[in-house]
Write an enzyme that holds these catalytic residues in place. Structure first.
Site, PDB file in Angstrom:
ATOM      1  CB  CYS A 109      -0.933   0.004   1.222  1.00 28.36           C
ATOM      2  SG  CYS A 109      -0.035   0.117   2.789  1.00 28.36           S
ATOM      3  CG  ASP A 514      11.586  27.420 -30.137  1.00 28.43           C
ATOM      4  OD1 ASP A 514      11.925  28.598 -30.256  1.00 28.43           O
ATOM      5  OD2 ASP A 514      12.228  26.459 -30.594  1.00 28.43           O
ATOM      6  CG  ASP A 710      13.475  26.032 -26.857  1.00 29.03           C
ATOM      7  OD1 ASP A 710      13.460  27.271 -26.906  1.00 29.03           O
ATOM      8  OD2 ASP A 710      13.366  25.302 -27.849  1.00 29.03           O
TER       9      ASP A 710
END
Length: 809
Positions: A109, A514, A710
């Protein structure tokens, strides 16, 4: 004077040489060792909590292999560099920082994940720990100068879990065994439940029709015997999980589940031995059956969501055909090294990243990129490990193996995305965790109320409340939705690398592009050279191509494609200026190549002599005194760019373009696409400032980019999308990678984000609504325990099935 009075080495028994001082503190006392080797091993034994080795040994070791306890010796093997080669990677800038991919056995879990992450992160030298609940894979980063991998593995063992290096085939086998074990538990529980339910019908009917006491007592004892396998064996996973959560102080849903089973069995056994009262063996077996079945279905759904990742890892073959000294030899892929030559025959999978040095063929990269069409590979073309060679044989020079391949990088990004939980998923975990405490408190209040109203129904009501409000559905509402959407997108070549990506995509209001490599192909062609100095065009082209060797910009390949490798000059002091150009020294003379921002001399003299299209990019080659040449390069729009921009604008998104290219080129492409908001001539910091300005206006910005320049703006966007062919830096900075490089996948990603959030909100509404509606009825005694178990299971099943709808988006 010997340390601790030892004249013989406390570890190996050999005499301690005069003057030797190698002390180790063992169980509170300092003991002397004969050498630094024994000191290191003894200290490792102490550090791993195995001091009992010295207390329990009956004799000193007779061979060197006996010097280390078997358990520690086995773990110590993972510290060997040759063993680590298959599953450990090193940081490029710091070889002592390592990262391993491990599988954790015993994860049941989210509390198990929390416990392992919390404990390991407290160890000195451990830099980061991410455990993926979906596939139980852990990514651990550590500083080898401070801690060894064997110590980390030992700490995991001390928590009650086992860790071993990740292997796709081994993991599949473990998953198969786990599935068989789950089916066995369900089968045993189902068999017991079926028999107990038949006896329960007889007991309920007999109570109304006057069954004899001796017969009823016999049925109770038989029911007790049939319930024992469920109570002692098939419910063990709940007990173990509950005990671990209690030890960690972070209660999970298995605590009320275990309390319900234990309380029901204890109360029923007490009634059975007393010979009077109501037993709940039917509720115990049915509740366990429903819970095991629901978790089995949820686990299968979760495993299907990671199948795409597993399929990627299975693509790489175990063997490769290496060419050495003109001879072919079959070797294990892990024995390959950068620079080796391998032969890939038609129909075979490529064993490592590399570049083609001989042969022409088509390669299938569908499972990697989602692109169904084969890609032609010829001399100099890069190939990716796991792709399939379809036609002719290819001779490939290896550039990356194992954890250093593109494929391994994709898997690491996937692991990061699946380990990083979105904000809503974290909120759901917190709510589910707190709800457990609230549930236990409410159960106590209900118990006290019924003790006062009708003590005879106390056990029945408490069981119904504990069972009907189990927060299983609430806990899996978010993970199920994100897992289903993520796996579906990956099959289409859309790689989610951050956990928040889908959640943020649903909120996007502004998409910023871009230009180069994104809306255009990013592979501009050099179509004109104009010499303006005392050099001819060929000489200028050779210098420009030589300078571009140090650049990752798409323009660089246009120059390099025109000049042979043997014609390139050696460049010293090479520099790359993102958004401007490149510079370097050739034969003692410094040159620059770039736009006007690169050099004050680059004023593009005689630019009107260039036959350049409106969308062309013009760069200038200069030395320290004057301009030497102008180069005109033109790019092409991707054919799907116009359709994407139009679709986004029609759906209400604002669209902008930010580019470092010239004003004429940016304006030309913006006009073709119908983009009215655009800026040109931007440096990386300018793009980031423009993006921050949009965010300051309240816009939620998705940035689509490609290339090293970028990376800053991709990292600064609310959600970022990088083209799959972009640089490693751009991909590492982005939240989503388009492996297929298909622009329509951007719109598909935005749709997936909205659909995922819709499904997740539906799941939350259902799970929360069910619990709040069912609780009063259970507390008032209108829901029997067996019906409560059925309702809890149906609630979880609805959540899983609703999440699986996302596989069809």
């Amino acid at each position: 004077m010997r340390v601790g009075g030892d004249t013989a080495c406390f570890h190996c028994g050999q005499a301690v040489p005069p003057g030797a001082e190698y002390p180790v503190s063992i169980e509170g006392a300092l003991h002397g060792m004969c050498c630094c080797g024994c000191q290191a091993v003894a200290q490792a034994i102490v550090d791993n909590g195995l001091q009992a080795y010295y207390s329990h040994r009956t004799a000193l070791p007779s061979t060197a292999s006996e010097l280390i306890p078997a358990e520690l010796s086995k773990l110590a093997l993972y510290d060997h560099p040759e063993i680590q080669k298959s599953f450990v990677i090193e940081e490029k800038d710091a070889a002592h920082i390592k990262q391993a991919s491990l599988i954790l056995d015993g994860i049941t879990c989210a509390a198990c994940v929390w416990l392992n992450e919390r404990h390991l992160q407290q160890l000195p030298g451990v830099r980061a720990v991410q455990v993926n609940y979906g596939n139980h894979r852990a990514r651990i980063t550590w500083d080898e100068r401070e801690i060894q991998l064997s110590r980390i593995l030992r700490e995991i063992q001390l928590l009650g879990y086992n860790a071993h290096p990740y292997n796709a085939l081994q993991q599949e086998e473990l998953r198969r065994k786990g599935r068989s074990r789950d089916i066995r538990l369900i089968a045993i529980t189902g068999l017991s439940a079926g028999q107990v339910m038949m006896l329960a019908v007889a007991l309920y009917a007999g109570a109304a029709l006057g069954i004899e006491h001796s017969t009823a007592q016999l049925l109770r004892y038989v029911s007790l015997g049939l319930t024992l396998p469920v109570f002692l064996y098939t419910s063990l996973p709940f007990y173990i999980s509950a005990w671990r959560s209690l030890k960690s102080g972070n209660l999970n849903m298995d605590v009320p589940v275990s309390l319900a089973i234990i309380a029901a069995f204890a109360g029923s056994a007490w009634v059975t031995f007393r010979g009077e009262g109501v037993v709940y063996y039917d509720a115990i077996t049915m509740f366990t059956l429903f819970l095991l079945s629901t978790r089995f279905l949820e686990k299968n759904a979760r495993e299907r969501s990671v199948e795409a990742t597993e399929n990627l890892l299975k693509l790489v073959p175990a063997m490769a055909l290496r060419i050495r000294d003109g001879q072919q030899e079959a070797v294990a892929v892990l024995d390959l090294a950068a620079g080796d030559l391998i032969l890939v025959k038609p129909g075979e999978a490529v064993a490592a990243d590399g570049e083609v040095i001989e042969g022409v063929s088509s390669v299938d990269e569908a499972l990697l990129t989602g692109e169904s069409r084969a890609v032609t590979k010829e001399f100099g073309a890069p190939v990716i490990a796991g792709s399939i060679n379809l036609e002719g044989p290819l001779m490939i020079r290896v550039t990356g193996v194992g954890e250093n391949t593109v494929l391994a990088g994709i898997v690491r990004l996937l692991d990061r995305a699946m380990a990083e939980k979105p904000r809503l998923a974290l909120l759901a975990d917190q709510v589910a965790g707190r709800f457990t405490y609230v549930l236990l408190a409410l159960t106590l209040i209900v118990a006290l109320a019924w003790w006062w109203v009708d003590p005879g129904r106390l056990l029945e009501i408490v069981l119904a409340v504990l069972v009907v409000t189990c927060p299983c559905a609430l806990s899996i509402a978010a993970p199920a939705a994100f897992a289903a959407a993520g796996s579906h997108l990956l099959k289409q070549g859309i790689l989610l690398t951050r956990g928040h990506a889908l959640e943020t995509l649903a909120k996007v209001t502004h998409v910023v592009f871009d230009k180069t490599g994104t809306l255009t192909y990013g592979k501009p062609l050099l179509h004109q050279v104009l010499a303006v100095g005392d050099m001819d065009e060929r000489a200028c082209l050779r210098i420009a191509a030589s300078l571009e060797q140090a650049s990752e910009h798409p323009l660089a390949q246009s120059f390099l494609a025109r000049i042979g490798k043997n014609e390139l000059y050696t460049v010293s002091d090479a520099q790359n200026f993102p958004g401007k150009g490149v510079a370097g020294v050739i034969n003692g003379r410094r040159y620059t190549l770039g736009n006007r921002a690169m050099s004050p001399l680059a004023q593009q003299p005689q630019a009107d002599r260039l036959d350049a299209s409106p969308g062309a990019t013009v760069v200038c080659l200069c030395d320290e005194q004057r301009p030497l040449a102008l180069f005109a390069l033109s790019d092409e729009l991707r054919p799907e760019a116009l359709g994407l921009v139009t679709e986004l604008q029609q759906q209400g998104f604002k669209v902008s373009m930010l580019s470092g290219d010239s004003a004429a080129a940016v304006q030309h492409f913006a006009a073709q696409l119908g983009i009215t908001e655009f800026r040109s001539g931007l440096h990386p910091e300018d793009k980031l400032a423009a993006l921050k300005a949009l965010q300051a206006e309240g816009q939620v910005v998705a940035m689509v980019g490609d290339g090293v320049n970028d990376a800053p703006v991709l990292a600064g966007a609310d959600v970022s999308i990088a083209m799959g062919g972009g640089t490693q830096v751009a991909r590492a900075s982005s939240d989503i990678v388009l492996l297929s490089e298909k622009l329509p996948d951007i719109w598909r990603s935005l749709q997936a984000g909205r659909a995922t959030m819709t499904v997740m909100k539906q799941n939350f509404a259902w799970a929360a609504g069910y619990n709040f509606l069912a609780l009063p009825f259970a507390a008032l005694g209108f829901i029997p325990p067996w019906l409560a178990a059925l309702g809890m299971s149906v609630s979880s099943l609805v959540v899983v099935l609703n999440a699986l709808r996302l596989r069809q988006i």
